[in-house]
Each structure stands twice: as structure tokens, then as C-alpha cells.
Design an enzyme around this catalytic site. Structure first.
Site, PDB file in Angstrom:
ATOM      1  N   ASP A  19     -22.468  -9.500  39.172  1.00 34.53           N
ATOM      2  CA  ASP A  19     -23.990  -9.770  38.701  1.00 34.53           C
ATOM      3  C   ASP A  19     -24.835  -8.401  39.473  1.00 34.53           C
ATOM      4  OD1 ASP A  19     -23.682 -12.143  37.262  1.00 34.53           O
ATOM      5  OD2 ASP A  19     -23.478 -12.726  39.504  1.00 34.53           O
ATOM      6  N   TYR A 175      -8.973 -12.922  41.339  1.00 32.34           N
ATOM      7  CA  TYR A 175      -9.702 -14.369  41.717  1.00 32.34           C
ATOM      8  C   TYR A 175      -8.529 -15.002  42.448  1.00 32.34           C
ATOM      9  CZ  TYR A 175     -13.540 -13.032  38.450  1.00 32.34           C
ATOM     10  OH  TYR A 175     -14.535 -12.603  37.820  1.00 32.34           O
ATOM     11  N   GLN A 236     -19.240   0.770  46.233  1.00 29.65           N
ATOM     12  CA  GLN A 236     -18.819   0.795  44.646  1.00 29.65           C
ATOM     13  C   GLN A 236     -18.496   2.336  44.471  1.00 29.65           C
ATOM     14  OE1 GLN A 236     -22.427   0.114  42.159  1.00 29.65           O
ATOM     15  NE2 GLN A 236     -21.204  -1.649  41.611  1.00 29.65           N
ATOM     16  N   ARG A 252     -10.884  -7.451  37.830  1.00 21.88           N
ATOM     17  CA  ARG A 252     -11.279  -8.901  37.180  1.00 21.88           C
ATOM     18  C   ARG A 252     -12.945  -8.665  36.880  1.00 21.88           C
ATOM     19  NH1 ARG A 252     -12.632 -11.561  43.315  1.00 21.88           N
ATOM     20  NH2 ARG A 252     -14.906 -11.045  43.225  1.00 21.88           N
ATOM     21  N   GLY A 253     -13.052  -9.930  36.189  1.00 24.63           N
ATOM     22  CA  GLY A 253     -14.783 -10.203  35.834  1.00 24.63           C
ATOM     23  C   GLY A 253     -15.172  -9.067  34.777  1.00 24.63           C
ATOM     24  N   GLU A 254     -16.017  -8.299  35.282  1.00 25.66           N
ATOM     25  CA  GLU A 254     -16.936  -7.277  34.222  1.00 25.66           C
ATOM     26  C   GLU A 254     -16.969  -6.179  34.721  1.00 25.66           C
ATOM     27  OE1 GLU A 254     -20.309  -9.121  31.865  1.00 25.66           O
ATOM     28  OE2 GLU A 254     -21.178  -7.172  31.954  1.00 25.66           O
ATOM     29  N   ASP A 255     -17.357  -5.751  35.829  1.00 24.61           N
ATOM     30  CA  ASP A 255     -17.733  -4.432  36.216  1.00 24.61           C
ATOM     31  C   ASP A 255     -16.418  -3.593  36.611  1.00 24.61           C
ATOM     32  OD1 ASP A 255     -19.791  -2.337  36.571  1.00 24.61           O
ATOM     33  OD2 ASP A 255     -19.154  -2.639  38.855  1.00 24.61           O
ATOM     34  N   SER A 256     -15.439  -4.280  37.506  1.00 26.74           N
ATOM     35  CA  SER A 256     -14.444  -3.522  38.010  1.00 26.74           C
ATOM     36  C   SER A 256     -13.395  -3.343  36.605  1.00 26.74           C
ATOM     37  CB  SER A 256     -13.617  -4.132  38.975  1.00 26.74           C
ATOM     38  OG  SER A 256     -13.242  -5.650  38.569  1.00 26.74           O
TER      39      SER A 256
HETATM   40  O1  TRH Z   1     -17.157 -10.014  41.573  1.00 27.33           O
HETATM   41  P1  TRH Z   1     -16.612 -10.399  40.022  1.00 27.33           P
HETATM   42  O2  TRH Z   1     -15.976 -11.382  39.917  1.00 27.33           O
HETATM   43  O3  TRH Z   1     -17.986 -10.366  39.277  1.00 27.33           O
HETATM   44  C1  TRH Z   1     -18.360 -11.348  38.412  1.00 27.33           C
HETATM   45  C2  TRH Z   1     -18.973 -12.479  38.637  1.00 27.33           C
HETATM   46  O4  TRH Z   1     -17.975 -13.565  38.797  1.00 27.33           O
HETATM   47  C3  TRH Z   1     -19.941 -12.916  37.885  1.00 27.33           C
HETATM   48  O5  TRH Z   1     -20.677 -14.153  37.954  1.00 27.33           O
HETATM   49  C4  TRH Z   1     -19.716 -12.803  36.235  1.00 27.33           C
HETATM   50  O6  TRH Z   1     -20.658 -12.971  35.620  1.00 27.33           O
HETATM   51  C5  TRH Z   1     -19.025 -11.308  36.054  1.00 27.33           C
HETATM   52  O7  TRH Z   1     -18.113 -11.145  36.893  1.00 27.33           O
HETATM   53  C6  TRH Z   1     -18.353 -11.168  34.897  1.00 27.33           C
HETATM   54  O8  TRH Z   1     -15.979  -8.901  39.282  1.00 27.33           O
HETATM   55  P2  TRH Z   1     -16.604  -7.466  39.001  1.00 27.33           P
HETATM   56  O9  TRH Z   1     -17.503  -7.838  37.839  1.00 27.33           O
HETATM   57  O10 TRH Z   1     -15.501  -6.799  38.680  1.00 27.33           O
HETATM   58  O11 TRH Z   1     -17.497  -7.078  40.068  1.00 27.33           O
HETATM   59  C7  TRH Z   1     -16.844  -6.591  41.326  1.00 27.33           C
HETATM   60  C8  TRH Z   1     -17.904  -5.544  41.926  1.00 27.33           C
HETATM   61  O12 TRH Z   1     -17.548  -5.225  43.350  1.00 27.33           O
HETATM   62  C9  TRH Z   1     -17.689  -4.295  41.094  1.00 27.33           C
HETATM   63  O13 TRH Z   1     -19.072  -3.669  40.899  1.00 27.33           O
HETATM   64  C10 TRH Z   1     -16.910  -3.332  42.115  1.00 27.33           C
HETATM   65  C11 TRH Z   1     -17.126  -3.608  43.536  1.00 27.33           C
HETATM   66  N1  TRH Z   1     -16.255  -3.419  44.442  1.00 27.33           N
HETATM   67  C12 TRH Z   1     -16.718  -2.681  45.435  1.00 27.33           C
HETATM   68  O14 TRH Z   1     -17.754  -2.233  45.381  1.00 27.33           O
HETATM   69  N2  TRH Z   1     -15.761  -2.769  46.588  1.00 27.33           N
HETATM   70  C13 TRH Z   1     -14.866  -3.356  46.734  1.00 27.33           C
HETATM   71  O15 TRH Z   1     -14.097  -3.173  47.681  1.00 27.33           O
HETATM   72  C14 TRH Z   1     -14.446  -4.159  45.858  1.00 27.33           C
HETATM   73  C15 TRH Z   1     -13.069  -4.870  45.871  1.00 27.33           C
HETATM   74  C16 TRH Z   1     -15.067  -4.347  44.688  1.00 27.33           C
END
Ligand code: TRH
Length: 358
Positions: A19, A175, A236, A252-256
Site C-alpha cells: 500500500d 509470503y 525501493q 508478490r503482491g502488487e508493486d514488486s
Molecule cells: O508487501 P506486499 O505484500 O504488499 C501488498 C500488501 O499485502 C497489500 O495489503 C496489498 O494490497 C498489496 O500487496 C496488493 O507486496 P508488494 O505489493 O510487492 O510491495 C512490496 C514493496 O516493498 C514494493 O514497493 C517493493 C518494496 N521492497 C523494497 O523497497 N525493498 C525490499 O528489500 C523489498 C523486499 C521490497
């Protein structure tokens, strides 16, 4: 000179990092690339401070990368709403703020979660009038194709160089995943030298229990053909470069998940699990797009491994075919990134959508 567009972006952190990650990217892009005056209100500063070192989670107001960052706490302070108000990822705006919006109605955007499902096109941009106030909210859907809001991508996104190397470089961000120990067993016993960078948090802790010995950030362990490196949590910007350095990224999730596609590398996605397995439909919708046009062997390799990684199937059986398909998937990563870029980037589309209504 035109006065910059003022914008309030609200982010409620449900869990994890995504988020904050999505909202931060968008806020930063609107400020830096569109010259907007952006105030980001976030109800948990901790994940943001991890993603963007330099942000101090204790401050009531600070500026970073051209964005004004404000903690979103109750009671909400009196504030004059900007010309654009974005409620991100299903959050609910403070009632006093909504009342203030009614005095000078802004362009009100409900930024939704990412989905590759077809219905998104029909709902993107839809207007929803407020029941009691002279306000209209518009749904804005990120997506993978024409007719959606597109995907977040900064103009200066930098995935760094991919230096020549012999081993298979993997990054692991997931996860809790019951398939992980079996995959690590397979890699350790396999013929390929695998160099795996393990993200901090849940992935590192699972690898630690598989190893049966401490695995702290900075540690480097070997088991058979497998080398495991525990990464500290990185910014990031640094995470993007890690994706670019690897041959295969577990995300995983959305952003990565989106970043891995912009990094133009093969990837494995663990989708965010939802109640009643509704995420299965989302997973299938994405992979139907991603594998469309692939030959049967590559499509089966991707689908079987994705299913196994997301809880239905066995990774031990699915890994050899995915490993064999990696050169093909690598070659197809750039055309795929070009294909999903066709919908334009989300910040540009959102800015354009708002400018037409201001
Ligand atoms: O953390 P996420 O699982 O995020 C989510 C949440 O679960 C949320 O509630 C849900 O709505 C959404 O997914 C769909 O995974 P995500 O989305 O990939 O976000 C991880 C963020 O962390 C992303 O911006 C990359 C960043 N990141 C770093 O900046 N440094 C790191 O070392 C790592 C491992 C990740």
C-alpha cells in the site's frame, strides 16, 4: 506560469508494504514528473520509512522527493482539500475532509487495486455521485491493457546493469509459502549453481528455519548447489536494481510484481491471498494474458509452476520445466514489457484524466 495542481493522496496501510509502496511511487511521480503539489497522508509511516530511507516516521510534516508527507491520524486536522483528491486502495476519507471537499468539489479519484481481469475496462473511469453532497467520485483502475489506467512506472526507473555471470541468480520475495522448503531442497540437490538473494522479513525467516541455523541480514550460506544470501531490507530504488541483476525474480503482491515485469526478467508471482480463494481468478486472468501466444511447453511451464507456488501443485515436479523455459522467458520479457506499456503509465493517465475535469 500556471499554478501547480494541488493534490491530496490518502493511503491506509492494510498490511505489509505494498500500500505504501504504490502510493509513494504515485505521489513522487505526480510531484516530480507533473509538477503537482502533492500531500501524502498515510496512516502508518513505518513501511514508508523503510521503502524511502530519509523519511522520519516521527515527524508531523516533512518533505521528501518533492512530496509533503503527513501522518494520517484521528482527529484529522483542518485542511483545505486540493484540486485533486485520491483515495488509494479502498481507503475511506476522513468525514470532515469530505465535508470540506463539498465546498469546492475537487476531482475525486478512487484508485483501485491492480487486476488483469477483463471487467476492469468496463469499470475504469466510472463516476459515482455522492449520496448527500455535490461530489462525484471516479474509479481509476490500473491494468494491463488499453482502456485501463495502465501501470505505475517512473520515467527514470532504473533496473541497473545485468553483468555477465555463470550461475543462476535468483531473488526471493514471498509470503509464508509452504512450497518454499521443497524448492530449496530441489535447488540444493540440483545440478545448477543457484545464487539466491533472500529478502528481509518473511522470506528470510522461512529460509532460516529451512537452514536450521541463524540467517541474519548479511549472512551467506551454502547448501549443495545453492548459495543463499540474506539481504537487508533495501530501498525501493535499490530493490529495482536487484531485480535487474537477477535471472529469475520471485515477487508478490502488487508493486514488486509490476516491477519484475518492468525489469524485463522472468518472474514467479505469489499473489496476495484473499478470502474464498478469489485470488485464484485474478491469478488465472493475469497468466492467461501473460502466456497468450507462448508455445505449449513454455505456457505449461509457467502455469504449472505458478499454480504450485500459489498452493495447488508441487514445485518439485514443476521446477525442471520452468528452469528449461527460462531462456525463452528471458527473451520474451522485453516484448511483454512493451506490450503492457501500451496502456501508458498510470501517473500520466491519471494526470490527464484529472486535467480534463479541472
Ligand atoms: O508487501 P506486499 O505484500 O504488499 C501488498 C500488501 O499485502 C497489500 O495489503 C496489498 O494490497 C498489496 O500487496 C496488493 O507486496 P508488494 O505489493 O510487492 O510491495 C512490496 C514493496 O516493498 C514494493 O514497493 C517493493 C518494496 N521492497 C523494497 O523497497 N525493498 C525490499 O528489500 C523489498 C523486499 C521490497
Amino acid at each position: 506560469m500556471n499554478t501547480p495542481v494541488s493534490c491530496d493522496l490518502f493511503c491506509a496501510v492494510v498490511d505489509n508494504l505494498g500500500d505504501a509502496g504504490v502510493c509513494w511511487r504515485l505521489a513522487r511521480q505526480l510531484a516530480r514528473e507533473h509538477g503537482w503539489t502533492v500531500r501524502l497522508w498515510i496512516d502508518d509511516m513505518a513501511p514508508l520509512a523503510r521503502l524511502r530511507p530519509g523519511i522520519d516516521p516521527t515527524l508531523a510534516c516533512q518533505e521528501a522527493d518533492g512530496v509533503e508527507v503527513r501522518p494520517w491520524r484521528a482527529p484529522f486536522p483542518p485542511a483545505v482539500p486540493g484540486q485533486v483528491v485520491i483515495e488509494a486502495l479502498a481507503c475511506e476519507l476522513p468525514p470532515d475532509f469530505v465535508a470540506a471537499m463539498a465546498e469546492r468539489p475537487p476531482v475525486w479519484i478512487n484508485l483501485e487495486y491492480l487486476s488483469a481481469e477483463d471487467w476492469v475496462v468496463g469499470c475504469h473511469g466510472m463516476a459515482s455521485p455522492h449520496a448527500g453532497l455535490p461530489l462525484v467520485k471516479h474509479f481509476f483502475f490500473p491494468g494491463f491493457g488499453a482502456g485501463t489506467g495502465g501501470l505505475i512506472r517512473e520515467r527514470d526507473a532504473d533496473f541497473g546493469p545485468n553483468e555477465p555471470h555463470e550461475d543462476l541468480r535468483v531473488s526471493l520475495f514471498c509470503y509464508d509459502n509452504p512450497a518454499l522448503p521443497k524448492l530449496l531442497d530441489t535447488w540444493a540437490a540440483g545440478a545448477d549453481a543457484i545464487d539466491c538473494t533472500v529478502a528481509d522479513g518473511l522470506p528470510r525467516r522461512q529460509v532460516e528455519s529451512w537452514l536450521g541455523c541463524p540467517f541474519a541480514p548479511g549472512d551467506d550460506r551454502r547448501r549443495g548447489a545453492l548459495r543463499l544470501r540474506a539481504s537487508p531490507f533495501v530501498s525501493q530504488l535499490e530493490y529495482d536494481r536487484l531485480l535487474g541483476r537477477c535471472d529469475l525474480n520471485f515477487v508478490r503482491g502488487e508493486d514488486s510484481f509490476v516491477r519484475a515485469q518492468w525489469a524485463e526478467r522472468p518472474f514467479v508471482w505469489q499473489i496476495y491471498p484473499q478470502a474464498d480463494d478469489v485470488h485464484h481468478t485474478k491469478l488465472e486472468a493475469f497468466f492467461a494474458r501473460y502466456t497468450s501466444g507462448m508455445d505449449t511447453a513454455a505456457r505449461d511451464a509457467v502455469m504449472n509452476f505458478s499454480h504450485a507456488w500459489n498452493g495447488y501443485g508441487t514445485v518439485v515436479d514443476a521446477w525442471p520445466a520452468l528452469r528449461a523455459a527460462l531462456p525463452f522467458l528471458r527473451a520474451q520479457a522485453t516484448p511483454w514489457a512493451e506490450k503492457i506499456a501500451v496502456a501508458g503509465n498510470l501517473a500520466d493517465n491519471l494526470a490527464c484524466f484529472c486535467m480534463k475535469r479541472l
